[in-house]
Each structure stands twice: as structure tokens, then as C-alpha cells.
Scaffold this motif. Structure first.
Motif, PDB file in Angstrom:
ATOM      1  N   SER A  33       0.842  -1.194   0.000  1.00  0.00           N
ATOM      2  CA  SER A  33       0.000   0.000   0.000  1.00  0.00           C
ATOM      3  C   SER A  33       0.873   1.239   0.000  1.00  0.00           C
ATOM      4  N   TRP A  34       0.277   2.353  -0.368  1.00  0.00           N
ATOM      5  CA  TRP A  34       0.986   3.631  -0.317  1.00  0.00           C
ATOM      6  C   TRP A  34      -0.002   4.781  -0.526  1.00  0.00           C
TER       7      TRP A  34
ATOM      8  N   TYR B  34       3.333  10.360   6.615  1.00  0.00           N
ATOM      9  CA  TYR B  34       2.525   9.143   6.579  1.00  0.00           C
ATOM     10  C   TYR B  34       3.383   7.914   6.289  1.00  0.00           C
ATOM     11  N   ASN B  35       4.190   7.988   5.241  1.00  0.00           N
ATOM     12  CA  ASN B  35       4.960   6.815   4.827  1.00  0.00           C
ATOM     13  C   ASN B  35       6.097   6.487   5.780  1.00  0.00           C
TER      14      ASN B  35
ATOM     15  N   ARG C  87       4.600   4.767   8.758  1.00  0.00           N
ATOM     16  CA  ARG C  87       4.322   3.355   8.434  1.00  0.00           C
ATOM     17  C   ARG C  87       5.600   2.534   8.513  1.00  0.00           C
TER      18      ARG C  87
ATOM     19  N   ARG D 283      -6.059   0.119   7.092  1.00  0.00           N
ATOM     20  CA  ARG D 283      -6.168   0.630   5.725  1.00  0.00           C
ATOM     21  C   ARG D 283      -4.887   0.376   4.925  1.00  0.00           C
ATOM     22  N   SER D 284      -3.741   0.361   5.591  1.00  0.00           N
ATOM     23  CA  SER D 284      -2.490   0.090   4.871  1.00  0.00           C
ATOM     24  C   SER D 284      -2.272  -1.401   4.640  1.00  0.00           C
TER      25      SER D 284
ATOM     26  N   ASP E 197      -1.391  -3.684   6.849  1.00  0.00           N
ATOM     27  CA  ASP E 197      -0.304  -4.243   7.650  1.00  0.00           C
ATOM     28  C   ASP E 197      -0.871  -5.051   8.828  1.00  0.00           C
TER      29      ASP E 197
ATOM     30  N   SER F  74      -2.075  10.053  10.262  1.00  0.00           N
ATOM     31  CA  SER F  74      -2.154   9.043   9.212  1.00  0.00           C
ATOM     32  C   SER F  74      -3.581   8.559   9.016  1.00  0.00           C
TER      33      SER F  74
ATOM     34  N   GLN G  30      -5.838   8.935   5.506  1.00  0.00           N
ATOM     35  CA  GLN G  30      -6.527   7.822   4.869  1.00  0.00           C
ATOM     36  C   GLN G  30      -8.016   8.113   4.712  1.00  0.00           C
TER      37      GLN G  30
ATOM     38  N   GLN H 269      -4.798   1.316  -1.306  1.00  0.00           N
ATOM     39  CA  GLN H 269      -5.242   1.136   0.072  1.00  0.00           C
ATOM     40  C   GLN H 269      -6.163  -0.085   0.177  1.00  0.00           C
TER      41      GLN H 269
END
Length: 802
Positions: free
Chosen positions: A316-317, A356-357, A360, A430-431, A433, A728, A732, A759
Motif C-alpha cells: 500500500s501507499w 505518513y509513509n 508506516r 487501511r495500509s 499491515d 495518518s 486515509q 489502500q
């Protein structure tokens, strides 16, 4: 001319040659595919790398890496050495602090870190690596994604002398934020002035060190204080005999007098990590030596490590950029804030995306171990430059009259404060993970037997309550004036409590997150073995704990609205939480027939979420009745998030907007920390307010450390991970929401933010797309059968400057 026929041997040679060529072609295609994938990852993530062009001045210059269970802050000191400050997920002390496992010092001669020499240090996100090029010496530092070992690889064009050694410090006994007033005093008393220290050993060509907690533990004291002595022996003591540390070794260096040394051009220095609960420290020594003796193929391990990170980044990104900014300023990110701790880049959307990234990434670095990542620094606490030493244990004074905090120091100490902890884990749904969510769920699930016992002992009824600061023992010593909730009757709450006296919302939010996890993953085993038993006890607590009105409706009294109103009847967060959890459990037909019957009956007893009228607008009220305000939480917005009873998805965005207008704590703490205003603006469908809030949030960096994405201290610690988790989640929700069986695409997205995204949503679906110059140019969802559920919203133009 006669045709020649291949003989048997010739056929074999031909066949082997054919398949060899075919195999090589296939391998080449795989390599091309892998390279293309790596190239795509590089294009996406390299823009967010943090790059420094000089060594740090002191130890507050850490750069983060980790594999989910072990982690390190990596820094070089100008005119000095390279250091790794090491951490492990479960390095508990006797009272619940998580200490560092140690530090390693690497010295090179000639010294490439001399001031003025060429220098570049990069956090390479796509490989989870810190890469340093100093005076043509290349150093690659990584924590293997698949085993608990760090590699420090050195490649020099000329011979260098290398030294590697542990660099330990004097330990203190416990963080000064920890409360020993009620329990654990006798465990602390004999050691606080002479705390346990590390043991260092040179043996079998290795150097190892460990911190042994020994037979000290507050667990028994906790169980006695909460009158659940019978849990001693039934529930494992999480601290007793805990031993943690590291082993240093290298095939390219020789150990003598506690230091590894060697000369050459290429080196691989390895640091192994282990935590083990054992009364015999020789068992820890034997086990870490066994781990270190396992064959390491560095090249293969590096490939597997890179594959893990490649799969992570491909999952995701969100890549956003402000299309109203001049082209030469777009995605131009600074790797260090200004002296005021401000990020002033022109492209604010890119600042938000980087935040955000990188957040993560930091969660991937610290949430694959035994214990959930802590909001107050997680595994990345480090020495910070401070001017005030209040509640700081053993700080180090610097020459400019400022101070460096201690290596093990942590603001808010051992606490797992739920208001903050939850925000680290909401974005992981949402990511996609999901693996990284397990430590969070396991933490509360494993404590359920103790929490049931404490609930029965204190309140005399069944079920399990969860308040703000639930420790690994199941105790809550840092909650309130006594570490116990008030046990009073309805009508007796006169505000005599404290911040957490009736704060029982945490259990409901955990159930909510478990429900969402199941809806995303369809993991039926998780539903039946974790969600249902946990929900059963949390809901049973509310069912048994509160009385009913004459009309049969539940009356939540005594109660409070989070920490904000200390007197309340029917607080909105709890009412909304009960509605969300019961409705979803009934809809998914979870549990037994008896569960469904009880939950259906209980659902009919839940009152409505309190509403009131302000300036001719309907807004959500904090409670039916509320008074004695404290703190800065907006409990009236909990029915919006996390419990999602109001919002643009069900047509009630005007109620959310009106509530936001009249909240008493607007953008508290300068948009930082655990505040969730931007999440609520997203659910109101207001792109301008959500984007403006995120820019304020992520333009603030710390002046206490060098890394620009740790957040600032106050009111929480630095690093402040709930600060990034809240932001974050908002980011999203601006992009995608779900409501009433619909997937809302771009419900609160500004037209001047271009975005490339992938997502996850419920039902195992993945949605991706691109916005360019104010238009949604493409989008897709897998499986395609879900396409008719997607509702695309118009991008929002605004004159607001953000």
C-alpha cells in the motif's frame, strides 16, 4: 545431401542446452521483473528518504532502523565514531520499563567523520537501511527483516583500521514517571540507590553483554494490591528473570581485551539480540551463542531482507503532492527542520505524505515482536537535548548548559496509555499491515484473565473493564490517585474522582478494532478465538455494572466523558461504542446462540447518542449530563470516530460539522499529539479543514533531536507516535471511507493535491487510483465485483490557504 541425425549423447547435450537457455531466459525475466519492481518502489519511496550531509554533533542525532522486534537509532559523531543505540521489543525491567539492550561503537582510522570531509547519510526506506558514505568509505547498516541480527557492513577503497566494542552506560532503576505509591515499593526500595547493571563477557571469540532482572518483579505485589492473589501462578509474570542483551561478532575482526579490531577494506560486523526469561543467565548466554553460530550467508540474507521490504512497500501507499506549487518546488523536502522546529517546505502535501509513509516504516520497524509498540517513543527513544531536567533520570550536562537525557529515559515511563496506543494501530488496517496489528490485539487479549479477576474482586460482578493505563501485569498503577477506579453508586459522583476513574471506553474501542480487523481479513479463527471471547467480557461488564432507567434503558452513572468531564450520565463515547460493537456483532452473527440472544436484548437497552441544539444547529453532546471539565479530549466526537455513527457516508455530515464548530478543545496542543480533529473533519467531508489541520500537524518537528519525523515532546514524548498515527488515520479517511455497505472514494480530498494511492478496505479488497491536476484520472478495485460499491466524490476546491 544426407540429413544428419543427432546421436543419443548429442540429444542430451541439445536438450540440456535448450533448457539451460530457457532457464536462463526465465531467470533473466524474473530479474527484469524484480528490477522493475524495485525501480517502481524506488520511484515511490526514495522521494521520502531522509538525507544528511554531515555527522551529528551529539547523541540526539539518531536515524531509525529495525525489523519489528529489534531496532536501533544510528548516529555518527563529528570527529568521532559510529554508534548504534540498540533496543528490543520485550526488554522489560522489574517494573515494566523497556530499557535499551545496549550500544555499539564503531571506530575507523583514518577517521572518515572528520568535520569538512564529504559525508552523506541516508535513511533508505525501500530497504530499511541506513547508508553512509563518508570520505569514500561506504557503510551499510541494517536489521535483518527475518532474523534478530544487525549488520554493519563497511566497504573502503583503501585499508582502514576498524574497532568495534560495546559502549555501555550506568543504568538507573526506573523512569521517574512511574508510580510506586500503591504497589511495588518494597520491590524497588533495596535497589533504587544501587540499581542493577549490565554484565559484559568476552568468550569464545565473541563479546556479549546482558541485563538480568533476576528475581525482582512487581507482579506479585500488583496481584496482591488488586486482591487477585490467586492469579499468581496462573498468569505468567512478564518481568521475573527477564534477561536481555546482545552479542557482538565479526568474521573479519579479532577480539582482544573486550574490543574487536582488524585492518582491511571490507568488514561485516554483526550484533545479535535476545530476550529470555530464565533464572539461570547461562541459559541466555548459551542461546545467544547458538544463534550467533548459525550460518549466515550475507548476500542471500540481504536479498531476502530486501524482498521483505519490497513486499511491504508494494502492499500500500499514499503519494501526494500540491499541484498549485511551482514545479521546481514540488516534493522538495528538507531533511532537517529549522532552528524553531518548523518544516517550511512549499509542498505541504508532500510533507504530509512523507510523514505518513515514514510513520508506516517506523511501525514496521517496531511492531512485529511480542509487545505492542509504545506511544511514547516505542523502540526509538534516544538521548534528547533538553533545557529542563524535571522528572529526568540521570541526565548528562553539556558544555552549553543544556542537557542530554539518559539512554533509558522515557517520558511517561512504562505506561501503555490507551488514548494514545490505539492511534498507532488504526492506520494499519487501511495500509493492510495486518501482521503488525497482532502485538496490539495480543496484549489486551492475553490480559483478559487478569482483568476479569480484578473486575470481580473490585466490583463484585462479572465481565472485564479496561481503563487507560493497563500494564503487562494487568495492573493499572498509573491510573488515578489509587490505581483503582472509584467504586460508588449511581448519583454519588460529585467529581471526586480523577482522570481515569470511570474511563471504561478503552475496552469498547478495542472490540471495535477487532471487529474491523475481522471485516478486513475475514479471519474466522480470529473472530471465534479472540474477538468473540473478548467482546463477551467487555460487554458483560457494561451490562452488569450499570443500572436501568424506568423505561428499561441503560443508565451509565457514575461515568465520565473520557478524561474531559469528570461527571457524566450516558457519555457519548460509551453509548456510541456500545451501539457500534453490538450492531456489528449481531450483523455478523458472531458467537453462540446465547451470545446473540444476550447481545440482542442488551442492544435494545442502549440509549440514544445524546444530541443538543447550538445556534439552531443539531450537534452531538458530550453526554446527557456533564460537568467538571478537565483535559483536552473531545468526547462528543467519538460517535464520529472511532465509532462511526455520524459522517458523510450516512448523510449526517452537517451534524459532524456543527459539532466541530462548537467543541471546547479546538486543535489542542497546536494540532499535535493524540488530538483527532483532522479525522473528524474528514468524516464531515470537509477537505479544506482536514488538509489545513494535517499541514499544521506535520510541519512541527522536534528541536530536541535531529530526525525530522519523530514529532515534538509535549504533552507526549519524543518520539510521539500517536501524533503520527492520528494524522495518518485522517489522511486515509480523506481519501477513502466506508459506510453502510458503500466505499466512499475521495470524500474529503482537496483538488490541489495530486495523489497516487493503493489502500485496503473491508472484505479483503484493494482500491487504487490517481488524481492529477484536480481530476481522478483512473481508479480500480480488486476484486472487480466490488466496483458497484464505490461512490466517487467530487474533488473540493477551496480558497483556504493551507
Amino acid at each position: 545431401m544426407k540429413k544428419k541425425h543427432l546421436g543419443y549423447t548429442q540429444k542430451i547435450i541439445f536438450t540440456r542446452t535448450f533448457y539451460l537457455i530457457l532457464g536462463c531466459f526465465g531467470f533473466l525475466m524474473l530479474q527484469v521483473s524484480a528490477c522493475a519492481k524495485e525501480s517502481d518502489l524506488a520511484k515511490r519511496m526514495d522521494r521520502y528518504n531522509v538525507v544528511w550531509d554531515s555527522p551529528s554533533k551529539e547523541a540526539s542525532g539518531g536515524m531509525p532502523l529495525g525489523n519489528g522486534d529489534i531496532a536501533a537509532n544510528v548516529y555518527t559523531i563529528e570527529n568521532g565514531n559510529l554508534y548504534l543505540l540498540l533496543a528490543k521489543n520485550d526488554a522489560f525491567t522489574y517494573s515494566g520499563d523497556i530499557f535499551k539492550t545496549g550500544r555499539v561503537r564503531i571506530s575507523l582510522s583514518p577517521n572518515p567523520f572528520i568535520a569538512g570531509k564529504p559525508y552523506k547519510q541516508t535513511l533508505d526506506l525501500k530497504t530499511g537501511t541506513v547508508a553512509i558514505v563518508a570520505d569514500k568509505v561506504e557503510i551499510k547498516i541494517w536489521a535483518d527483516a527475518n532474523r534478530n541480527v544487525y549488520h554493519i557492513q563497511i566497504d573502503s577503497p583503501n585499508d582502514v583500521k576498524v574497532e568495534a566494542a560495546p559502549d555501555l552506560w550506568k543504568r538507573f532503576d526506573a523512569c521517574l514517571f512511574n508510580n510506586f505509591d500503591f504497589t511495588g515499593t518494597e520491590v524497588q526500595e533495596n535497589y533504587k540507590d544501587d540499581p542493577t547493571q549490565d554484565v559484559k563477557i568476552a568468550r569464545n571469540g565473541n563479546i556479549l553483554w546482558y541485563f538480568a532482572v533476576g528475581d525482582r518483579s512487581v507482579f506479585k505485589s500488583d496481584m496482591k494490591y488488586y486482591e487477585v492473589d490467586d492469579m499468581i501462578g496462573k498468569y505468567p509474570d512478564p518481568y521475573l528473570y527477564n534477561t536481555f542483551g546482545n552479542l557482538l561478532e565479526s568474521p573479519d575482526l579479532a577480539a582482544a581485551n573486550g574490543i574487536f579490531t582488524g585492518n582491511g577494506k571490507q568488514f561485516d560486523i554483526r550484533v545479535h539480540a535476545l530476550t529470555k526469561q530464565t533464572p539461570d543467565t547461562s541459559e541466555w548466554i548459551n542461546e545467544i551463542e547458538k544463534l550467533a553460530s548459525e550460518v549466515i550467508d550475507v548476500d542471500k540474507d540481504w536479498d531476502k531482507h530486501c524482498n521483505w521490504w519490497s513486499e511491504f512497500w508494494d502492499r500500500s501507499w499514499i503519494i501526494a503532492s500540491d499541484n498549485s506549487v511551482a514545479p521546481d518546488l514540488r516534493e522538495k523536502l528538507n531533511s532537517e527542520p529549522n532552528l524553531m522546529g518548523e518544516r517550511t517546505e512549499a509542498d505541504g502535501a508532500a510533507v504530509v505524505s512523507q510523514s505518513y509513509n515514514v510513520f508506516r516504516y517506523l511501525m514496521a520497524c517496531q511492531s512485529r515482536g511480542k509487545v505492542q509498540a509504545k506511544f511514547n517513543g516505542g523502540l526509538f527513544t534516544q538521548q534528547l537535548r533538553v533545557s529542563n531536567t524535571k522528572r529526568r533520570a540521570m541526565p548528562l550536562k553539556l558544555s552549553d548548559d543544556s542537557w542530554l537525557t539518559h539512554e533509558d529515559d522515557r517520558m511517561w515511563g512504562r505506561r501503555f496509555t490507551y488514548q494514545n496506543q490505539r492511534l498507532l494501530y488504526w492506520p494499519l488496517l487501511r495500509s493492510g499491515d495486518f501482521e503488525n496489528m497482532q502485538p496490539f490485539f495480543n496484549y489486551y487479549w492475553n490480559l483478559l484473565p487478569v482483568r476479569k479477576a480484578i473486575t470481580k474482586a473490585w466490583f463484585g460482578h462479572d465481565g472485564a473493564y479496561f481503563r487507560e493505563n493497563i500494564e503487562p501485569t494487568g495492573a493499572e498503577r498509573d491510573c488515578g490517585r489509587s490505581g483503582k477506579p472509584l467504586n460508588i453508586k449511581p448519583g454519588e459522583n460529585e467529581g471526586q474522582g480523577y482522570y481515569h476513574s470511570f474511563y471504561f471506553t478503552s475496552g469498547l474501542e478495542t472490540v471495535t478494532m477487532m471487529i474491523d480487523y475481522f471485516q478486513y481479513t475475514n479471519d474466522t479463527n480470529f473472530r471465534d478465538e479472540i474477538l468473540v471471547p473478548f467482546a463477551r467480557e467487555v460487554l458483560l461488564f457494561f451490562d452488569k455494572h450499570y443500572s436501568r432507567e424506568e423505561n428499561g434503558k441503560l443508565r451509565l452513572d457514575p461515568a465520565m466523558v473520557l478524561e474531559s468531564y469528570w461527571i457524566a450520565i450516558n457519555p457519548s463515547p460509551d453509548v456510541a461504542g456500545l451501539i457500534y460493537t453490538l450492531d456489528n456483532l449481531l450483523e455478523m452473527k458472531a458467537g453462540t446462540t446465547e451470545d446473540q440472544t444476550n447481545w440482542k436484548r442488551f442492544r435494545n437497552e442502549i440509549p440514544k447518542i445524546p444530541l443538543h441544539e447550538i445556534d439552531n444547529e443539531i450537534a452531538i453532546a458530550p453526554a446527557d449530563k456533564y460537568s467538571v471539565p478537565h483535559n483536552a479530549e473531545n468526547g462528543e466526537l467519538y460517535p464520529v470516530f472511532p465509532f462511526r455513527q455520524f459522517g458523510i457516508g450516512n448523510g449526517s455530515e452537517e451534524i459532524v460539522e456543527a459539532t466541530m464548530k462548537h467543541i471546547s478543545n479546538k486543535n489542542a496542543f497546536n494540532y499535535s499529539c493524540w488530538t483527532q480533529d483532522q479525522i473528524d473533519w474528514a468524516y464531515a467531508g470537509n477537505a479544506a479543514e482536514a488538509a489545513d489541520g494535517l499541514l499544521h500537524r506535520f510541519r512541527v518537528a522536534s528541536t530536541q533531536c535531529r530526525f525530522p519525523l519523530y514529532g515534538k515532546e509535549g504533552p507526549d514524548a519524543c518520539p510521539d507516535f500517536d501524533h503520527f498515527g492520528a494524522g495518518s488515520t485522517a489522511f486515509q479517511r480523506m481519501l477513502i471511507q466506508e459506510s453502510d455497505g458503500k466505499i466512499l472514494l475521495l470524500p474529503a480530498w482537496p483538488a490541489n493535491w495530486d495523489v497516487d494511492f493503493k489502500q485496503h478496505v473491508s472484505g479483503g479488497a484493494v482500491i487504487s487510483g490517481k488524481v492529477v491536476d484536480g481530476e481522478l484520472v483512473n481508479w480500480d478495485i480488486e476484486p472487480a465485483s466490488r466496483r458497484n460499491e464505490v461512490v466517487v466524490y467530487q474533488l473540493q476546491k477551496s480558497n483556504k490557504q493551507y
